[in-house]
Design a protein around this motif. Sequence first.
Motif, PDB file in Angstrom:
ATOM      1  N   SER A  84      -1.345 -25.038  27.186  1.00  0.00           N
ATOM      2  CA  SER A  84      -2.059 -25.465  28.475  1.00  0.00           C
ATOM      3  C   SER A  84      -2.782 -26.826  28.260  1.00  0.00           C
ATOM      4  CB  SER A  84      -3.079 -24.468  28.807  1.00  0.00           C
ATOM      5  OG  SER A  84      -2.390 -23.329  29.227  1.00  0.00           O
ATOM      6  N   LEU A  85      -2.190 -27.842  27.844  1.00  0.00           N
ATOM      7  CA  LEU A  85      -2.697 -28.957  27.470  1.00  0.00           C
ATOM      8  C   LEU A  85      -3.101 -29.712  28.656  1.00  0.00           C
ATOM      9  CD1 LEU A  85      -0.209 -30.144  24.275  1.00  0.00           C
ATOM     10  CD2 LEU A  85      -2.816 -30.001  24.211  1.00  0.00           C
ATOM     11  N   LYS A  86      -4.399 -30.408  28.383  1.00  0.00           N
ATOM     12  CA  LYS A  86      -4.943 -31.389  29.568  1.00  0.00           C
ATOM     13  C   LYS A  86      -5.197 -32.726  29.044  1.00  0.00           C
ATOM     14  CE  LYS A  86      -7.934 -27.347  30.566  1.00  0.00           C
ATOM     15  NZ  LYS A  86      -9.411 -26.735  30.609  1.00  0.00           N
ATOM     16  N   PRO A  87      -5.187 -33.727  30.144  1.00  0.00           N
ATOM     17  CA  PRO A  87      -5.216 -35.079  29.585  1.00  0.00           C
ATOM     18  C   PRO A  87      -6.362 -35.247  28.752  1.00  0.00           C
ATOM     19  CG  PRO A  87      -4.969 -34.821  31.922  1.00  0.00           C
ATOM     20  CD  PRO A  87      -4.847 -33.321  31.551  1.00  0.00           C
ATOM     21  N   GLU A  88      -7.604 -34.650  28.913  1.00  0.00           N
ATOM     22  CA  GLU A  88      -8.676 -34.714  28.216  1.00  0.00           C
ATOM     23  C   GLU A  88      -8.484 -34.343  26.738  1.00  0.00           C
ATOM     24  OE1 GLU A  88      -9.892 -31.623  31.131  1.00  0.00           O
ATOM     25  OE2 GLU A  88      -8.570 -33.054  31.301  1.00  0.00           O
ATOM     26  N   GLY A 106      -6.335 -35.738   6.446  1.00  0.00           N
ATOM     27  CA  GLY A 106      -5.096 -36.350   6.715  1.00  0.00           C
ATOM     28  C   GLY A 106      -5.140 -37.734   7.365  1.00  0.00           C
ATOM     29  N   GLN A 107      -3.969 -38.461   7.580  1.00  0.00           N
ATOM     30  CA  GLN A 107      -3.920 -39.639   8.283  1.00  0.00           C
ATOM     31  C   GLN A 107      -4.289 -39.635   9.683  1.00  0.00           C
ATOM     32  OE1 GLN A 107      -1.350 -37.982   7.452  1.00  0.00           O
ATOM     33  NE2 GLN A 107       0.167 -38.075   9.397  1.00  0.00           N
ATOM     34  N   GLY A 108      -4.125 -38.578  10.442  1.00  0.00           N
ATOM     35  CA  GLY A 108      -4.126 -38.468  11.804  1.00  0.00           C
ATOM     36  C   GLY A 108      -3.036 -38.309  12.471  1.00  0.00           C
ATOM     37  N   THR A 109      -2.647 -37.824  13.607  1.00  0.00           N
ATOM     38  CA  THR A 109      -1.376 -37.930  14.430  1.00  0.00           C
ATOM     39  C   THR A 109      -2.013 -37.924  15.875  1.00  0.00           C
ATOM     40  OG1 THR A 109       0.620 -36.659  14.736  1.00  0.00           O
ATOM     41  CG2 THR A 109      -1.321 -35.483  14.446  1.00  0.00           C
ATOM     42  N   GLN A 110      -1.051 -38.788  16.764  1.00  0.00           N
ATOM     43  CA  GLN A 110      -1.637 -39.094  18.092  1.00  0.00           C
ATOM     44  C   GLN A 110      -1.006 -37.885  18.912  1.00  0.00           C
ATOM     45  OE1 GLN A 110      -3.524 -41.611  19.642  1.00  0.00           O
ATOM     46  NE2 GLN A 110      -3.181 -40.241  21.240  1.00  0.00           N
ATOM     47  N   VAL A 111      -1.865 -37.292  19.762  1.00  0.00           N
ATOM     48  CA  VAL A 111      -1.328 -36.342  20.893  1.00  0.00           C
ATOM     49  C   VAL A 111      -1.890 -37.068  22.065  1.00  0.00           C
ATOM     50  CG1 VAL A 111      -1.834 -34.409  21.847  1.00  0.00           C
ATOM     51  CG2 VAL A 111      -1.731 -34.339  19.528  1.00  0.00           C
ATOM     52  N   THR A 112      -0.944 -37.444  23.165  1.00  0.00           N
ATOM     53  CA  THR A 112      -1.241 -37.815  24.414  1.00  0.00           C
ATOM     54  C   THR A 112      -0.596 -36.860  25.305  1.00  0.00           C
ATOM     55  OG1 THR A 112      -0.839 -40.242  23.549  1.00  0.00           O
ATOM     56  CG2 THR A 112      -0.633 -39.967  25.924  1.00  0.00           C
ATOM     57  N   VAL A 113      -1.553 -36.606  26.319  1.00  0.00           N
ATOM     58  CA  VAL A 113      -1.343 -35.552  27.504  1.00  0.00           C
ATOM     59  C   VAL A 113      -1.359 -36.347  28.925  1.00  0.00           C
ATOM     60  CG1 VAL A 113      -1.798 -33.557  28.536  1.00  0.00           C
ATOM     61  CG2 VAL A 113      -2.224 -33.692  25.942  1.00  0.00           C
ATOM     62  N   SER A 114      -0.320 -36.454  29.485  1.00  0.00           N
ATOM     63  CA  SER A 114      -0.031 -37.317  30.682  1.00  0.00           C
ATOM     64  C   SER A 114      -0.121 -36.121  31.766  1.00  0.00           C
ATOM     65  CB  SER A 114       0.958 -38.080  30.937  1.00  0.00           C
ATOM     66  OG  SER A 114       2.122 -37.322  30.881  1.00  0.00           O
ATOM     67  N   SER A 115      -0.662 -36.772  33.023  1.00  0.00           N
ATOM     68  CA  SER A 115      -0.983 -35.914  34.202  1.00  0.00           C
ATOM     69  C   SER A 115       0.275 -36.001  35.253  1.00  0.00           C
ATOM     70  CB  SER A 115      -2.223 -36.018  34.984  1.00  0.00           C
ATOM     71  OG  SER A 115      -2.169 -37.318  35.346  1.00  0.00           O
TER      72      SER A 115
END
Length: 115
Positions: A84-88, A106-115
């Motif tokens: 149930s991912l949200k843009p925020e 860790g080095q980090g991984t990008q998560v992008t949630v679009s509406s």
Amino acid sequence: QVQLVESGGGWVQAGGSLRLSCAASGRPFSIGVMGWFRQAPGLQREFVASITAGGSTNYADSVKGRFTISRDNAKNTVYLQMNSLKPEDTAVYYCNANVNWNTYWGQGTQVTVSS
């Protein structure tokens, strides 16, 4: 040294799901608490979830009921199932692990949630 390698980030529509993984490797060690943090552009890094070696979990209020943290001690890997991912929820997600009173990131991984 202990290294943490994250995977599973990506771009998903609102309401979708992603599963993040973070595997620890390096010298022999025994990992205590493992967790996930995230940092959105212009904001402070914030706590998301943690799990002890015995499986006790803790979640930020913002993700409670939507995210699930788990770990496989045999594989020295921690997971974050995000539903149930949200843009925020858009942020760089970082895993961490505590080994011999030291904290590794860790080095980090990008998560992008679009509406």
